[in-house]
Motif scaffolding. Structure first.
Motif, PDB file in Angstrom:
ATOM      1  N   PRO A 159      39.157  44.888  22.245  1.00  0.00           N
ATOM      2  CA  PRO A 159      39.427  45.559  23.624  1.00  0.00           C
ATOM      3  C   PRO A 159      38.386  45.975  24.494  1.00  0.00           C
ATOM      4  CG  PRO A 159      39.574  47.187  21.732  1.00  0.00           C
ATOM      5  CD  PRO A 159      39.379  45.825  21.214  1.00  0.00           C
ATOM      6  N   PHE A 160      37.454  46.081  24.254  1.00  0.00           N
ATOM      7  CA  PHE A 160      36.230  46.373  24.950  1.00  0.00           C
ATOM      8  C   PHE A 160      35.293  45.268  25.254  1.00  0.00           C
ATOM      9  CE2 PHE A 160      37.386  50.504  23.051  1.00  0.00           C
ATOM     10  CZ  PHE A 160      37.746  51.048  24.135  1.00  0.00           C
ATOM     11  N   HIS A 161      35.755  44.016  25.029  1.00  0.00           N
ATOM     12  CA  HIS A 161      34.865  42.906  25.430  1.00  0.00           C
ATOM     13  C   HIS A 161      35.012  42.484  26.933  1.00  0.00           C
ATOM     14  CE1 HIS A 161      34.263  38.587  25.618  1.00  0.00           C
ATOM     15  NE2 HIS A 161      33.038  38.791  25.292  1.00  0.00           N
ATOM     16  N   ARG A 162      34.096  42.335  27.578  1.00  0.00           N
ATOM     17  CA  ARG A 162      33.938  41.915  28.973  1.00  0.00           C
ATOM     18  C   ARG A 162      33.038  40.738  29.141  1.00  0.00           C
ATOM     19  NH1 ARG A 162      37.276  44.997  28.562  1.00  0.00           N
ATOM     20  NH2 ARG A 162      38.089  46.687  29.925  1.00  0.00           N
ATOM     21  N   THR A 163      33.312  39.614  29.752  1.00  0.00           N
ATOM     22  CA  THR A 163      32.720  38.826  30.161  1.00  0.00           C
ATOM     23  C   THR A 163      31.504  38.956  31.163  1.00  0.00           C
ATOM     24  OG1 THR A 163      33.954  37.749  31.974  1.00  0.00           O
ATOM     25  CG2 THR A 163      34.341  36.739  29.870  1.00  0.00           C
ATOM     26  N   CYS A 164      30.487  38.367  31.397  1.00  0.00           N
ATOM     27  CA  CYS A 164      29.600  38.568  32.246  1.00  0.00           C
ATOM     28  C   CYS A 164      30.106  38.625  33.806  1.00  0.00           C
ATOM     29  CB  CYS A 164      28.335  37.433  32.220  1.00  0.00           C
ATOM     30  SG  CYS A 164      27.392  37.591  30.667  1.00  0.00           S
ATOM     31  N   LYS A 165      31.066  37.785  33.923  1.00  0.00           N
ATOM     32  CA  LYS A 165      31.576  37.823  35.278  1.00  0.00           C
ATOM     33  C   LYS A 165      32.326  39.197  35.481  1.00  0.00           C
ATOM     34  CE  LYS A 165      34.549  34.858  38.296  1.00  0.00           C
ATOM     35  NZ  LYS A 165      35.628  33.925  38.131  1.00  0.00           N
ATOM     36  N   GLU A 166      33.216  39.503  34.454  1.00  0.00           N
ATOM     37  CA  GLU A 166      33.766  40.796  34.589  1.00  0.00           C
ATOM     38  C   GLU A 166      32.959  42.079  34.689  1.00  0.00           C
ATOM     39  OE1 GLU A 166      37.746  39.828  32.015  1.00  0.00           O
ATOM     40  OE2 GLU A 166      35.762  40.155  31.068  1.00  0.00           O
ATOM     41  N   VAL A 167      31.822  41.783  34.162  1.00  0.00           N
ATOM     42  CA  VAL A 167      30.945  42.980  34.084  1.00  0.00           C
ATOM     43  C   VAL A 167      30.127  42.966  35.498  1.00  0.00           C
ATOM     44  CG1 VAL A 167      28.633  43.747  33.211  1.00  0.00           C
ATOM     45  CG2 VAL A 167      30.504  43.244  31.576  1.00  0.00           C
ATOM     46  N   ASP A 181      31.680  51.788  44.452  1.00  0.00           N
ATOM     47  CA  ASP A 181      32.501  52.319  45.538  1.00  0.00           C
ATOM     48  C   ASP A 181      33.622  53.332  44.925  1.00  0.00           C
ATOM     49  OD1 ASP A 181      32.080  50.295  47.503  1.00  0.00           O
ATOM     50  OD2 ASP A 181      33.342  48.841  46.700  1.00  0.00           O
ATOM     51  N   HIS A 182      33.915  53.407  43.457  1.00  0.00           N
ATOM     52  CA  HIS A 182      34.670  54.292  43.065  1.00  0.00           C
ATOM     53  C   HIS A 182      34.349  54.506  41.693  1.00  0.00           C
ATOM     54  CE1 HIS A 182      37.072  51.070  41.070  1.00  0.00           C
ATOM     55  NE2 HIS A 182      36.869  50.577  42.193  1.00  0.00           N
ATOM     56  N   VAL A 183      34.793  55.712  40.997  1.00  0.00           N
ATOM     57  CA  VAL A 183      34.561  55.766  39.618  1.00  0.00           C
ATOM     58  C   VAL A 183      35.495  54.934  38.644  1.00  0.00           C
ATOM     59  CG1 VAL A 183      34.592  57.752  38.017  1.00  0.00           C
ATOM     60  CG2 VAL A 183      33.877  58.204  40.088  1.00  0.00           C
ATOM     61  N   LEU A 184      34.864  54.501  37.578  1.00  0.00           N
ATOM     62  CA  LEU A 184      35.533  53.406  37.016  1.00  0.00           C
ATOM     63  C   LEU A 184      36.263  54.436  35.831  1.00  0.00           C
ATOM     64  CD1 LEU A 184      32.795  50.772  36.241  1.00  0.00           C
ATOM     65  CD2 LEU A 184      34.951  50.733  37.913  1.00  0.00           C
ATOM     66  N   PRO A 185      37.180  53.937  35.409  1.00  0.00           N
ATOM     67  CA  PRO A 185      38.103  54.388  34.160  1.00  0.00           C
ATOM     68  C   PRO A 185      37.093  54.292  32.994  1.00  0.00           C
ATOM     69  CG  PRO A 185      39.146  52.687  34.951  1.00  0.00           C
ATOM     70  CD  PRO A 185      37.973  52.550  35.801  1.00  0.00           C
ATOM     71  N   TRP A 186      37.328  55.436  32.083  1.00  0.00           N
ATOM     72  CA  TRP A 186      36.497  55.426  30.974  1.00  0.00           C
ATOM     73  C   TRP A 186      36.336  54.154  30.200  1.00  0.00           C
ATOM     74  CZ3 TRP A 186      37.677  54.834  25.904  1.00  0.00           C
ATOM     75  CH2 TRP A 186      39.067  54.797  25.709  1.00  0.00           C
ATOM     76  N   ARG A 187      37.707  53.484  30.057  1.00  0.00           N
ATOM     77  CA  ARG A 187      37.441  52.205  29.329  1.00  0.00           C
ATOM     78  C   ARG A 187      36.534  51.277  29.754  1.00  0.00           C
ATOM     79  NH1 ARG A 187      42.450  52.180  29.930  1.00  0.00           N
ATOM     80  NH2 ARG A 187      43.683  53.311  28.580  1.00  0.00           N
ATOM     81  N   ASP A 188      36.659  51.064  31.025  1.00  0.00           N
ATOM     82  CA  ASP A 188      35.630  50.157  31.769  1.00  0.00           C
ATOM     83  C   ASP A 188      34.353  50.539  31.626  1.00  0.00           C
ATOM     84  OD1 ASP A 188      37.509  48.504  32.532  1.00  0.00           O
ATOM     85  OD2 ASP A 188      37.937  49.212  34.717  1.00  0.00           O
ATOM     86  N   ARG A 189      34.126  51.811  31.775  1.00  0.00           N
ATOM     87  CA  ARG A 189      32.641  52.542  31.645  1.00  0.00           C
ATOM     88  C   ARG A 189      31.922  52.040  30.223  1.00  0.00           C
ATOM     89  NH1 ARG A 189      34.113  57.586  34.373  1.00  0.00           N
ATOM     90  NH2 ARG A 189      34.097  58.385  32.136  1.00  0.00           N
ATOM     91  N   LEU A 190      32.879  52.301  29.128  1.00  0.00           N
ATOM     92  CA  LEU A 190      32.547  52.069  27.789  1.00  0.00           C
ATOM     93  C   LEU A 190      32.223  50.649  27.638  1.00  0.00           C
ATOM     94  CD1 LEU A 190      31.900  53.024  24.833  1.00  0.00           C
ATOM     95  CD2 LEU A 190      34.661  52.692  24.510  1.00  0.00           C
ATOM     96  N   ALA A 191      33.105  49.944  27.874  1.00  0.00           N
ATOM     97  CA  ALA A 191      32.972  48.232  27.909  1.00  0.00           C
ATOM     98  C   ALA A 191      31.599  47.662  28.643  1.00  0.00           C
ATOM     99  CB  ALA A 191      34.304  47.496  28.715  1.00  0.00           C
ATOM    100  N   LEU A 192      31.457  48.128  29.814  1.00  0.00           N
ATOM    101  CA  LEU A 192      30.310  48.066  30.641  1.00  0.00           C
ATOM    102  C   LEU A 192      28.973  48.245  29.633  1.00  0.00           C
ATOM    103  CD1 LEU A 192      29.996  47.468  33.509  1.00  0.00           C
ATOM    104  CD2 LEU A 192      29.500  49.376  33.963  1.00  0.00           C
ATOM    105  N   ARG A 193      29.024  49.715  28.880  1.00  0.00           N
ATOM    106  CA  ARG A 193      27.827  49.969  28.460  1.00  0.00           C
ATOM    107  C   ARG A 193      27.678  49.136  27.071  1.00  0.00           C
ATOM    108  NH1 ARG A 193      27.003  55.870  26.612  1.00  0.00           N
ATOM    109  NH2 ARG A 193      28.898  56.345  27.344  1.00  0.00           N
ATOM    110  N   LEU A 194      28.921  48.803  26.411  1.00  0.00           N
ATOM    111  CA  LEU A 194      28.641  48.003  25.318  1.00  0.00           C
ATOM    112  C   LEU A 194      28.048  46.740  25.691  1.00  0.00           C
ATOM    113  CD1 LEU A 194      32.045  48.912  23.439  1.00  0.00           C
ATOM    114  CD2 LEU A 194      29.671  49.352  22.669  1.00  0.00           C
ATOM    115  N   HIS A 195      28.701  46.023  26.786  1.00  0.00           N
ATOM    116  CA  HIS A 195      28.163  44.839  27.220  1.00  0.00           C
ATOM    117  C   HIS A 195      26.628  44.747  27.558  1.00  0.00           C
ATOM    118  CE1 HIS A 195      28.677  40.712  28.981  1.00  0.00           C
ATOM    119  NE2 HIS A 195      27.804  40.957  29.869  1.00  0.00           N
TER     120      HIS A 195
END
Ligand SMILES: [Zn+2]
Length: 76
Positions: free
Chosen positions: A3-11, A20-34
Motif C-alpha cells: 500500500p505504501f509503495h511508490r515509484t520514483c516517478k510518483e515520488v 504547493d499543499h500539505v500531503l495526506p499522511w499516507r503520501d507523506r509516509l510513502a514518501l518517507r519509506l521510499h
C-alpha cells in the motif's frame, strides 16, 4: 499488495506537490519509506528544498529597500 509503495516517478511528483499543499499522511509516509530505500529521490528532494529556500530568500528580499547585488537572474 504494497500500500505504501511508490515509484520514483510518483515520488518526484509528490515532492513537487508538497511545495504547493500539505500531503495526506499516507503520501507523506510513502514518501518517507521510499526515501529510505531509494538512492536517487533523496538527491532530487534536496534539490527541491534548496530551490525552495532560495525562492523564500528571494521573496523576503522583495520587502527590502535595497535588493541584493546578485539580481542578474530574476525569477521571471
Ligand atoms: Zn526513488
Amino acid at each position: 499488495m504494497m500500500p505504501f509503495h511508490r515509484t520514483c516517478k510518483e515520488v518526484t511528483a509528490l515532492v513537487i506537490a508538497r511545495e504547493d499543499h500539505v500531503l495526506p499522511w499516507r503520501d507523506r509516509l510513502a514518501l518517507r519509506l521510499h526515501m529510505a530505500i531509494c538512492a536517487a529521490c533523496p538527491t532530487f528532494e534536496r534539490q527541491v528544498l534548496t530551490m525552495r529556500n532560495a525562492m523564500r530568500q528571494w521573496r523576503s528580499y522583495e520587502g527590502l529597500e535595497t535588493p541584493p547585488g546578485n539580481a542578474d537572474k530574476p525569477p521571471n
